[in-house]
Design an enzyme around this catalytic site. Structure first.
Site, PDB file in Angstrom:
ATOM      1  N   SER A  65       0.796  -1.241   0.000  1.00  0.00           N
ATOM      2  CA  SER A  65       0.000   0.000   0.000  1.00  0.00           C
ATOM      3  C   SER A  65       0.822   1.282   0.000  1.00  0.00           C
ATOM      4  O   SER A  65       0.281   2.342  -0.278  1.00  0.00           O
ATOM      5  CB  SER A  65      -0.921   0.040   1.216  1.00  0.00           C
ATOM      6  OG  SER A  65      -2.183  -0.451   0.878  1.00  0.00           O
ATOM      7  N   LYS A  68       0.666   3.367  -2.975  1.00  0.00           N
ATOM      8  CA  LYS A  68      -0.483   4.254  -3.223  1.00  0.00           C
ATOM      9  C   LYS A  68      -0.073   5.723  -3.152  1.00  0.00           C
ATOM     10  O   LYS A  68      -0.708   6.580  -3.766  1.00  0.00           O
ATOM     11  CB  LYS A  68      -1.602   3.939  -2.218  1.00  0.00           C
ATOM     12  CG  LYS A  68      -2.200   2.533  -2.400  1.00  0.00           C
ATOM     13  CD  LYS A  68      -3.154   2.176  -1.267  1.00  0.00           C
ATOM     14  CE  LYS A  68      -3.707   0.750  -1.416  1.00  0.00           C
ATOM     15  NZ  LYS A  68      -4.484   0.321  -0.247  1.00  0.00           N
ATOM     16  N   TYR A 192      -2.670  -2.464 -10.778  1.00  0.00           N
ATOM     17  CA  TYR A 192      -2.652  -2.222  -9.323  1.00  0.00           C
ATOM     18  C   TYR A 192      -1.824  -3.281  -8.577  1.00  0.00           C
ATOM     19  O   TYR A 192      -1.002  -2.956  -7.717  1.00  0.00           O
ATOM     20  CB  TYR A 192      -4.097  -2.186  -8.806  1.00  0.00           C
ATOM     21  CG  TYR A 192      -4.210  -2.168  -7.297  1.00  0.00           C
ATOM     22  CD1 TYR A 192      -3.839  -1.045  -6.562  1.00  0.00           C
ATOM     23  CD2 TYR A 192      -4.676  -3.288  -6.603  1.00  0.00           C
ATOM     24  CE1 TYR A 192      -3.932  -1.031  -5.174  1.00  0.00           C
ATOM     25  CE2 TYR A 192      -4.771  -3.276  -5.219  1.00  0.00           C
ATOM     26  CZ  TYR A 192      -4.393  -2.154  -4.514  1.00  0.00           C
ATOM     27  OH  TYR A 192      -4.480  -2.150  -3.143  1.00  0.00           O
ATOM     28  N   TYR A 243      -4.903   3.007   7.398  1.00  0.00           N
ATOM     29  CA  TYR A 243      -6.200   2.315   7.399  1.00  0.00           C
ATOM     30  C   TYR A 243      -7.081   2.887   8.515  1.00  0.00           C
ATOM     31  O   TYR A 243      -7.053   4.093   8.763  1.00  0.00           O
ATOM     32  CB  TYR A 243      -6.014   0.792   7.560  1.00  0.00           C
ATOM     33  CG  TYR A 243      -4.885   0.223   6.742  1.00  0.00           C
ATOM     34  CD1 TYR A 243      -4.906   0.319   5.352  1.00  0.00           C
ATOM     35  CD2 TYR A 243      -3.791  -0.400   7.326  1.00  0.00           C
ATOM     36  CE1 TYR A 243      -3.877  -0.209   4.589  1.00  0.00           C
ATOM     37  CE2 TYR A 243      -2.752  -0.920   6.565  1.00  0.00           C
ATOM     38  CZ  TYR A 243      -2.806  -0.816   5.191  1.00  0.00           C
ATOM     39  OH  TYR A 243      -1.785  -1.322   4.441  1.00  0.00           O
ATOM     40  N   VAL A 261       0.844  -3.735   3.841  1.00  0.00           N
ATOM     41  CA  VAL A 261       0.742  -5.046   4.491  1.00  0.00           C
ATOM     42  C   VAL A 261       2.019  -5.888   4.364  1.00  0.00           C
ATOM     43  O   VAL A 261       2.130  -6.931   4.993  1.00  0.00           O
ATOM     44  CB  VAL A 261      -0.472  -5.881   4.003  1.00  0.00           C
ATOM     45  CG1 VAL A 261      -1.780  -5.226   4.385  1.00  0.00           C
ATOM     46  CG2 VAL A 261      -0.392  -6.139   2.517  1.00  0.00           C
TER      47      VAL A 261
END
Ligand code: GLU
Length: 314
Positions: A65, A68, A192, A243, A261
């Site tokens: 992540s 991102k 992705y 998150y 993660v």
């Protein structure tokens, strides 16, 4: 308070080696479950051009992540503020892969750092091309940010996630139904999953994050983003980067950070440092257990915080 960062890294690395609760390695992407949880690395790239490292700082890990942040930076460069018609900017309070919120919000994800938001960002970055073009662009961008052409994608991780990414497929299909994903779902997810499977060491990641501590400037000269955009990306990292535990991270650490993660966290102290920590074991919120503890330790000892005057920090 002036603190010697080399000594502090030694202190943190020693403290993390003794830690009893190292969290649990993510298993929902089978390839990630194989990573040895005993590892811990830290790298600090400072505003005055130094890079200080400790522990397993040269070992590559799956940035997941954290990608991102880089994908968002690219997408904003392509479509600017129009992105915000398709993605929100509020913390979600829900798990990173939650689908329920999307129904209430008519297929507009809460922010670009939950999976649904990142899938929309990947759709923007695809821009009518084949996934390999978008993936190549992302890889070149991250290499340029870090100044390191050795950064690569771990194909086994990408394949592993493609084979098991049912929730992400559900999210993407759901948003396609609301016309908030424009390309075929398999192409968007192909892109992705590869972006998530980029592998970097703490050193490479800390170097790649420098533009966010430098108000958008590339340390080698020129600009990656405008100062305003850099500040906004940092704001999103602070409010949405962990998150549904983003509030807790802001409370405990007090600087913008984005976790993945794979156990990595990129944290930014504007004007001072770009920090990467990595340890594969995750806490109950899916954030690196030792990575969070290490950043909390570092923030406490340096006084670095976006909530205190700079003169309080070492
Ligand atoms: N590739 C992972 C997923 O989409 C990224 C999740 C994460 O790092 O939070 O499930």
């Amino acid at each position: 308070m002036t603190i010697d960062l080399t000594d502090l890294i030694t202190e943190i690395t020693a403290a993390m080696a003794e830690a009893e609760d190292r969290g649990r390695v993510a298993t929902y992407i089978p390839e990630l479950a194989k990573v040895d949880p005993a590892q811990f690395g830290i790298a600090i790239a400072t505003a005055d051009g130094r890079v200080l490292t400790g522990g397993d700082a040269e070992t590559g890990f799956s940035i997941q992540s954290i990608s991102k942040v880089f994908a968002l930076t690219l997408a904003l460069g392509k479509v600017g503020d129009q992105l915000w018609d398709r993605v929100g900017r509020e913390p979600s309070g829900n798990a990173f892969n939650s689908i329920t919120q999307l129904e209430h919000e008519q297929g507009i994800p809460r922010n670009p750092f939950i999976n649904a938001g990142a899938i929309v960002v990947a759709d923007v970055n695809l821009g009518g091309h084949q996934p390999r073009v978008a993936i190549g662009e992302m890889l070149r961008f991250v290499r340029y940010l870090a100044g390191d052409d050795a950064i690569a994608i771990n194909e086994a991780v990408a394949t592993s996630e493609t084979a098991t990414g049912f929730r992400n497929m559900a999210l993407a299909n759901y948003m396609r139904a609301f016309n908030n994903v424009h390309h075929p779902v398999d192409l968007v997810l192909g892109s992705y999953f590869h972006q998530c499977a980029i592998e970097m060491s703490c050193r490479q990641l800390a170097l790649a994050g420098r533009y966010l501590m430098m108000d958008g400037r590339h340390p080698g000269g020129g600009r990656v983003v405008s100062p305003r955009r850099a500040r906004r990306i940092n704001a999103l990292m602070l409010t949405c980067g962990h998150y549904d535990a983003s509030g807790d991270f802001a409370f405990r650490v007090g600087i913008p950070g984005k976790s993945g993660v794979g156990g990595g966290i990129l944290a930014i102290v504007p004007g001072r440092a770009s920090i990467a920590v990595w340890s594969p074991g995750l806490n109950a919120s899916g954030n690196s257990a030792l990575g969070t503890a290490a950043l909390e330790h570092l923030a406490r000892r340096t006084g670095w915080s976006v909530f205190s005057p700079p003169e309080d920090a070492g």
